[in-house]
Structures are given as structure tokens and as C-alpha cells.
Design an enzyme around this catalytic site. Sequence first.
Site, short mmCIF file in Angstrom:
data_model
loop_
_atom_site.label_atom_id
_atom_site.label_comp_id
_atom_site.label_asym_id
_atom_site.label_seq_id
_atom_site.Cartn_x
_atom_site.Cartn_y
_atom_site.Cartn_z
N PRO A 111 9.96 -27.52 -56.53
CG PRO A 111 9.55 -28.77 -54.58
CD PRO A 111 9.34 -28.79 -56.08
CG ASP A 112 15.93 -24.92 -53.16
OD1 ASP A 112 16.69 -24.37 -53.97
OD2 ASP A 112 16.32 -25.51 -52.13
CB SER A 113 16.69 -29.88 -52.89
OG SER A 113 16.84 -30.20 -54.26
N GLY A 139 12.75 -16.35 -57.66
CA GLY A 139 14.14 -16.61 -57.32
C GLY A 139 15.01 -15.41 -57.61
CB CYS A 199 11.62 -11.40 -52.40
SG CYS A 199 9.85 -11.75 -52.33
CD GLU A 247 7.59 -11.98 -55.58
OE1 GLU A 247 8.03 -12.20 -54.45
OE2 GLU A 247 6.38 -11.92 -55.85
CG ASN A 275 12.50 -17.22 -49.95
OD1 ASN A 275 12.27 -17.88 -50.97
ND2 ASN A 275 12.10 -15.97 -49.82
#
Length: 529
Positions: A194-196, A244, A300, A266, A170
Site C-alpha cells: 500500500p501507499d505509505s 494509480g 478515480c 486502473e 486515496n
Amino acid sequence: MADVIADPETDPAATYAVDPARVRALTARVIASGEDGELRTTTPLTGAPLAVLPVSSARDVAVAVDAARVAQQAWALTPVEHRAAVMLRVHDLLLDRQPELLDLVQLESGKARSHAFEEVADCAIVARHYARRAPALLRDTKHVGVLPMLSRAVEHHRPKGVVGIVSPWNYPLTLAVSDTIPALLAGNGVVHRPDSQASLTALAGAEIFAEAGLPDGLLQVVLGPGNPTGQAVVDHADYISFTGSTATGRRVAQSAGRRLVGISLELGGKNTMYVAADANLRRAVDGAVRACFSSAGQLCVSAERLVVHADVYDEFVPRFVERVSRMRLSTGLHWGAEMGSLASAEQKDKVLAHIEDAVSKGARVLTGGRARPDIGPLVVEPTVLEGVTSAMACRDEETFGPLVSVYRVHSDDEAVRLANDTEFGLNASVWTRDVRRGREIAGRIHAGTVNLNEGYAAAWGSVAAPMGGMKSSGLGRRHGREGLMKYTESQNITSQHLVGIAPLAGMSDRAFARGLTAALRVMKAVRMK
């Protein structure tokens, strides 16, 4: 219905393309043997193909950790002032590279350009802050020993070794860079997964660190899914920084606990914005739009509960709803939009499911509530619900999208009870003209950060102060002193001079105990710490 900003580009394919040569240059630094294949990503703005990425296997992650550990040994001996100079250059390069960084953030996350800029600004602020503060925070500290003048204690701050950072999709730049900066300044190596969906932005960030003078091998980026790639980072690093979901955070904590390595987490939030009876409603309406719908609510610390005092509810809510109905939505790579796209079909489905569930059980849609494929394949209108109850999923579950429910309360006490009636405790917001009273209300809310007369940016941007979650929203803090020191091990080296801490020659144990007892009483009397 929200307005649409026309995209000034006439060729959407060209607008949303990333030069394949640029992708190859960015992914060239990834350690990936090819045994786990490759991954294809798309942009949420249009659904068009974005990049073909290598996938790092668990074995590749182990290689990356070993390489970072070798480079870290020399880095730990590098004067902290030199490390800080690298981060000041990172600060400048982030600001200089804005056009590409903003494009990449938008292309990977779908957010509006102004919200992408928040990430660039955040990373620059963090780089400057820790570059200026780290030398003093990491300096050896002398402490009073057990026997004043005779015991000399010095506290040293040693790096953990290799920090593993696992970040979501995000905030592609912020969550790639802002945790890496203090980890490196503390003398560690870093392996980042990192996220893809955030890979190109993370790799652009790593390129900036290299150009700023970071030694080769010290920062490794590995790509791939949470399992096996992310799990391998958790299994090999000496400290874990994870951002996440709460469910995944619990699994990370279990893995780290088995190895007895430190973690910071977090996690999720169900954040409340409270508009008190004496709030400035004009400011509160504008603030609520930012608090609820920045980054399409995929933040978040965004507000998903809007709690309004009964004295102003009937004035505030219509003004807020009218303002939300006029929000400018766009999936263009240009300035001027107030909200962009959701990042994935999964997020879109969850938002729409929460809306449908609430409406089916009696909630009312005051504005929004629909997908907008005419703007983008994953766009959902900013939505305001009234009449939400505990029977509805969106009352307690984190939506993580452009959906907020409004609640009428009759007192500050009732507002605080509602704000605390959640398993989460990440962020909150209180709006009142009386700041002293606002601080008293804020102090009763069980959240790691509480903003007064701002939604989230005041606490988030004040990086000298800590930020993090209570309850199921996480462990540890980023920002502030703790955001740097968590990446260190404190070591106490104490030297004893002239006499030992034991009876002198010929002295009985009883005499030693009487003498030390008298000394302890004197130290208390003279207020010695």
C-alpha cells in the site's frame, strides 16, 4: 462559503491519536529488516504525527514473495468452498470492525466519515459476491472436442501463484481488500504494497483476513516508497494489480512486459457527467454533488467535467452552485460532513494551481476556490468553474480534487463529443428521464463504466459487472467474472479416445482430408459449435 461542523471532541490531539501499542501490533506482521530505516506519517486532518512505520527493502520484498509462494502451494489445493468460507467471515468482520476502520480511513486519507463508510460497504459487498460466485466460476468446464464424443476437453483454472498488489492512498481500505479477496479466492498468495499514507488501514485489513482463518504467510504486507519497495513487488510477483496514475501505470506495464507477466491497471480519469435536457434537476443537483466531491474529489471515477444541455443550463447551474456553497466541511471523526480534507500538501497545491491557472486565463469561479486552513491544513473548498478552455490545465489534466468545470452544450451529440475529447476513459454519468435514450448516449461514450442517473456508485457497487478503464485509464477489469478470472491461468486438458486425429490404418492422406471435409460440412449444417 461552506459551513463548518464543529468537532465535538475537546482535545484534538486525543481525537487524532492512534494508540502506539496498536500501531506496533499492526506493523509487527510487516517483513522489514530495518536496513532501509523507517517512515513517519501524519494525518491530513490536522497535520499531526500519526505513525512510525518500518520500511521493507527490495530484499525484504523478495523474502515476502518467497513466503507467500510457500503458503500458496497448500492454499491452491484447499477446496474453493473452504476459501469462500474465509471470505464470508471477512465480510462479517469488516462490518463488525467499522468504528476502528472508519477512524483509520479518515485519519490516513482525510475524507469524511460517510465516504469512509463507502469503503467498508464496498469491501463487504465484494467479499460476499465472490464468496458466493467463486465456486461456480472456478469449476472445471467441459467443452466439445474437435471430434465430438471422441475428443473430451476440460478447462481448468489454475492460480497465477503470487499476486502483487500495489495500491495508492486515496481509498485505503477498498484498494487494500477488494483486489485481495478475488486473488486469494482464486488460490493465489498475495504480496501487497500500500501507499505509505494508507499503511495502517491496509494492515488492519490484513489482520481481519488472518482472524477470518486465512493461513499464515499467504498474505504479506510490505511497506515503503514506490521505489524500491513497490518496484520490487512488480519485479517479483507472478501477476501485478496496480491502481494509480497513468504515468506510473505505464512504467509498471513496461516492467511486467519485460518479464511477460500479466497485469491489470486502473489509472487516471477525466470523467464527465452529462445533464440532458429532460433530466430531473433536483436529483441531478444532488447527484452532481456526490459525483464531484465525494472523498474531496480524490476518486478515480469522480466527475471533473459537468456538461449541461443549454435548455436547462441556466436553471441547473445556479441550483448546483448554491447547493455546493452550502456543503458541510469538516475534519472531525464524526458523521454529518459532506466533504473532508485532501490527503496531502501535493494534492492541495495541485488543486489550487489548477484554479489559479484557470482564473488567470479567464475562467470564473462560481463558488469556492479557496483553501480553508480554519477547517484543516489541507482543506480546499469545493470549487465550480465556468468558462474553462483548452488553454487551461484543468480542462484536460486530472485534478483529483474538489474542482469541477461546467460546460454548456446544445445537443446530445455535442455532449458525447466533449465527453470523449480526452485521453482518458474510466467513468461517465448521464442524467435523463428516458433510460432507453440514456443507454444509447452512454453506449457512445468511450468509458469503461457509465452510470445512468447516478454519478459513480451504481456501477462501482454493482460488483457482479466489470469495472475498469478504456484508453489511458487502464487495462483489465476489477469486479465481475473478469475480476476473479484474471488471477487464474486457463489450462486445457483434452483426452482423445478410440482413434487418433490422423488417417486410419491404410487410409491415404487425401482420403482422410476428404472425410474430414465432409464431417466439417455436416457439423456446420447441424449447427454444431
